[in-house]
Design an enzyme around this catalytic site. Sequence first.
Site, PDB file in Angstrom:
ATOM      1  N   SER A 148       0.658  -1.463  -0.324  1.00  0.00           N
ATOM      2  CA  SER A 148      -0.427   0.148   0.093  1.00  0.00           C
ATOM      3  C   SER A 148       0.941   1.643  -0.269  1.00  0.00           C
ATOM      4  CB  SER A 148      -0.483   0.026   1.353  1.00  0.00           C
ATOM      5  OG  SER A 148      -1.904   1.122   1.337  1.00  0.00           O
ATOM      6  N   GLU A 154       0.318   3.858   1.666  1.00  0.00           N
ATOM      7  CA  GLU A 154       0.192   3.867   3.216  1.00  0.00           C
ATOM      8  C   GLU A 154       1.822   3.586   4.371  1.00  0.00           C
ATOM      9  OE1 GLU A 154      -1.372   5.851   5.611  1.00  0.00           O
ATOM     10  OE2 GLU A 154      -2.866   6.139   3.833  1.00  0.00           O
ATOM     11  N   TYR A 165      -2.571   0.818  10.479  1.00  0.00           N
ATOM     12  CA  TYR A 165      -3.111   0.325   9.146  1.00  0.00           C
ATOM     13  C   TYR A 165      -1.576   0.177   8.172  1.00  0.00           C
ATOM     14  CZ  TYR A 165      -4.796  -0.844   3.587  1.00  0.00           C
ATOM     15  OH  TYR A 165      -4.390  -1.064   2.790  1.00  0.00           O
TER      16      TYR A 165
END
Length: 317
Positions: A122, A124, A146
């Site tokens: 991701s 992120e 996350y």
Amino acid sequence: MTAARTALVTGVAGQTGSFLAEVLQATGWRVHGIQPAGSGAAPAGVAVHRIDLRCHDDVATVLHQVQPDAVVNLAALSSVARSWQEPVLTHQVNSAAVANLLDVVQELRRADPAVRFVQASSAEVFGRSADTPQTERSPIAPVNPYGVAKASAHLLTQAYRLTGMHASNAILYNHESERRPEHFVSRKITRAAARIAAGVQDELVLGDLDVQRDWGWARDYAAALALILQADEGDDYVIATGETHSIREFVEVAFAAVGIHDWQRYVRSDAAFHRPNETHRMVGDPGKIRRVLHWDPTVSFEQMVVAMVRHDQRALD
């Protein structure tokens, strides 16, 4: 005649998993899927196994039974906001479960060294990166539970690649479609635009309208995953458009699609929806996957938003 290859896709009933299953089936792959009990339906023709990826024994049983040529892990607790509420569960699903999968794939490689693994990483993992845009070489510096869990799985995938496994990270930036669940901001916006235009909803409440994301079309990203899966070597690839758009722009395009140009009358921002440690601008550089695997997005930001709105309008008929 070459025997059909078998792929095992976790999260196969989700947005990207379902599209990937369809892409692989269209090119001759047999597809098995893993979904937790009680989750949604997988695409037609997918053999579904209902297990909890956090259980190593269950993972081993299914993978040894299926004997896949490739495993693609798309299963995740995918909400950043929820990861703050349930950080332990987020780590278990997004990191520990990946360790289970990689461990069993390594076992399978003793009989078939060619077994492949693709991890849905991701954007992120980069957190508030100083790099703009981010590339495969940008520092891993997540700022929420996350992202931390995804970073752990990302690094573990790289570690297994060093052992000789064909293991890849697909670093996915935001990707949307009509299959995106309604608790995601993209569908929250397109569904609200359709409902407000139809007179069945009065307002849309969002968080920070100035947050910018690199948004792409989920079908394009599933096609990128299939290319990574079939590449000559395992590697890491950013899957992104290289463009950013704010949530404000997303709202403007969605409401314009239903004929509402004074959208400010219907939309308000509430601090209760702001995330801790919000990353205000994320944009990826897809240069490597374009150059190496010849992938390019086919749907623009505006086309994506309008397609989602049209789907949500039809759902009201």
